[in-house]
Scaffold this motif. Structure first.
Motif, PDB file in Angstrom:
ATOM      1  N   THR A  45       0.842  -1.189   0.000  1.00 60.07           N
ATOM      2  CA  THR A  45       0.000   0.000   0.000  1.00 60.07           C
ATOM      3  C   THR A  45       0.883   1.248   0.000  1.00 60.07           C
ATOM      4  O   THR A  45       2.100   1.167   0.196  1.00 60.07           O
ATOM      5  CB  THR A  45      -0.902   0.030   1.247  1.00 60.07           C
ATOM      6  N   GLY A  46       0.262   2.396  -0.237  1.00 60.22           N
ATOM      7  CA  GLY A  46       0.963   3.661  -0.100  1.00 60.22           C
ATOM      8  C   GLY A  46       1.641   4.184  -1.337  1.00 60.22           C
ATOM      9  O   GLY A  46       2.230   5.266  -1.304  1.00 60.22           O
ATOM     10  N   HIS A  47       1.575   3.455  -2.460  1.00 60.89           N
ATOM     11  CA  HIS A  47       2.189   3.918  -3.702  1.00 60.89           C
ATOM     12  C   HIS A  47       1.111   4.034  -4.782  1.00 60.89           C
ATOM     13  O   HIS A  47       0.175   3.233  -4.831  1.00 60.89           O
ATOM     14  CB  HIS A  47       3.290   2.959  -4.160  1.00 60.89           C
ATOM     15  N   LYS A  48       1.272   5.011  -5.646  1.00 57.43           N
ATOM     16  CA  LYS A  48       0.256   5.244  -6.671  1.00 57.43           C
ATOM     17  C   LYS A  48       0.174   4.079  -7.649  1.00 57.43           C
ATOM     18  O   LYS A  48       1.185   3.559  -8.122  1.00 57.43           O
ATOM     19  CB  LYS A  48       0.564   6.530  -7.439  1.00 57.43           C
ATOM     20  N   ALA A  49      -1.055   3.688  -7.948  1.00 55.75           N
ATOM     21  CA  ALA A  49      -1.336   2.634  -8.920  1.00 55.75           C
ATOM     22  C   ALA A  49      -2.336   3.183  -9.928  1.00 55.75           C
ATOM     23  O   ALA A  49      -2.979   4.209  -9.692  1.00 55.75           O
ATOM     24  CB  ALA A  49      -1.903   1.399  -8.225  1.00 55.75           C
ATOM     25  N   LEU A  50      -2.461   2.494 -11.063  1.00 54.70           N
ATOM     26  CA  LEU A  50      -3.444   2.895 -12.073  1.00 54.70           C
ATOM     27  C   LEU A  50      -4.718   2.081 -11.897  1.00 54.70           C
ATOM     28  O   LEU A  50      -4.676   0.854 -11.795  1.00 54.70           O
ATOM     29  CB  LEU A  50      -2.889   2.677 -13.483  1.00 54.70           C
ATOM     30  N   PHE A  51      -5.842   2.775 -11.891  1.00 56.60           N
ATOM     31  CA  PHE A  51      -7.163   2.156 -11.873  1.00 56.60           C
ATOM     32  C   PHE A  51      -7.830   2.558 -13.185  1.00 56.60           C
ATOM     33  O   PHE A  51      -8.122   3.732 -13.412  1.00 56.60           O
ATOM     34  CB  PHE A  51      -7.973   2.650 -10.677  1.00 56.60           C
ATOM     35  N   LEU A  52      -8.060   1.589 -14.060  1.00 54.96           N
ATOM     36  CA  LEU A  52      -8.507   1.877 -15.427  1.00 54.96           C
ATOM     37  C   LEU A  52      -9.785   1.119 -15.753  1.00 54.96           C
ATOM     38  O   LEU A  52      -9.761  -0.114 -15.895  1.00 54.96           O
ATOM     39  CB  LEU A  52      -7.410   1.495 -16.426  1.00 54.96           C
ATOM     40  N   PRO A  53     -10.927   1.800 -15.874  1.00 55.44           N
ATOM     41  CA  PRO A  53     -12.155   1.114 -16.300  1.00 55.44           C
ATOM     42  C   PRO A  53     -12.135   0.923 -17.816  1.00 55.44           C
ATOM     43  O   PRO A  53     -11.666   1.791 -18.560  1.00 55.44           O
ATOM     44  CB  PRO A  53     -13.256   2.093 -15.890  1.00 55.44           C
ATOM     45  N   ILE A  54     -12.616  -0.210 -18.268  1.00 56.08           N
ATOM     46  CA  ILE A  54     -12.709  -0.505 -19.698  1.00 56.08           C
ATOM     47  C   ILE A  54     -14.187  -0.644 -20.025  1.00 56.08           C
ATOM     48  O   ILE A  54     -14.882  -1.496 -19.456  1.00 56.08           O
ATOM     49  CB  ILE A  54     -11.937  -1.792 -20.050  1.00 56.08           C
TER      50      ILE A  54
END
Length: 199
Positions: free
Chosen positions: A165-174
């Motif tokens: 946790t604590g690091h930026k991730a990509l959340f991508l809806p398709i």
């Protein structure tokens, strides 16, 4: 169905968005439910990813993206599409997970990299009626960079995904016909995902 990785705005949620609701009392049962009718035995599992390497850039990246688009065009069924999406995402992320949007929850489908495997992911259910980056992108239909927090629903999800946790991730809806049908989660482990890492 040909998603493209467009660099999202490099910004954190507003203070109001940063408040994470506590997990529901039955979160553990939701997350460990095995009543899925999604991929089970017989679905090929992608191999564990090699240690994270710098993402390809320039001509090399362009060539790989073109290869992924061509493979997606040739994919004849859902499992083939999911596999090609994960292969394409592996050029950008250490770990990637794909979820199907079904009503008020996101159901785990397939994964690639060091974390919850494709065999384990179908047991995961993410509630979309509680505040989280997953719920936000499904509600808006727009990709977003955000950090999974260590507490609340997000902490439980991170634990189930076996990711930090604590690091930026990509959340991508398709989306298909304007409706989100899949959700891609991609992170780079102990590094932030940034717009520059997606180009």
């Amino acid at each position: 169905l040909t998603p493209s990785f467009v660099p999202p705005p490099d910004s954190d949620p507003s203070p109001n968005d940063s408040i994470t609701a506590p997990p529901p009392l039955d979160y553990e049962q939701i997350a460990t439910s095995s009543g899925s009718t999604l991929p089970g035995p017989g679905v090929d599992v992608l191999p564990t990813a090699e240690p994270l390497a710098p993402a390809p850039r320039g001509e090399a990246l362009t060539a790989r993206v073109q290869e992924a688009r061509h493979a997606l065009q040739l994919a004849s069924n859902r499992d083939a599409i999911l596999k090609q999406l994960l292969i394409a995402a592996s050029h950008f992320f250490e770990y990637t997970a794909l979820f199907a949007i079904a009503g008020k929850e996101a159901r785990g489908l397939r994964a690639q990299g060091p974390g919850a495997s494709s065999a384990e992911l179908p047991e995961l259910r993410i509630p979309l009626d509680l505040a989280s980056p997953f719920a936000k992108v499904v509600g808006t239909g727009t990709h977003h960079l955000a950090r999974l927090r260590a507490s609340g629903v997000e902490g439980g999800i991170a634990q189930d995904l076996k990711r930090p946790t604590g690091h930026k991730a990509l959340f991508l809806p398709i989306s298909v016909r304007g409706r989100p049908v899949l959700l891609l989660f991609g992170d780079r482990g102990d590094e932030d995902v940034t717009p520059s890492s997606l180009v």
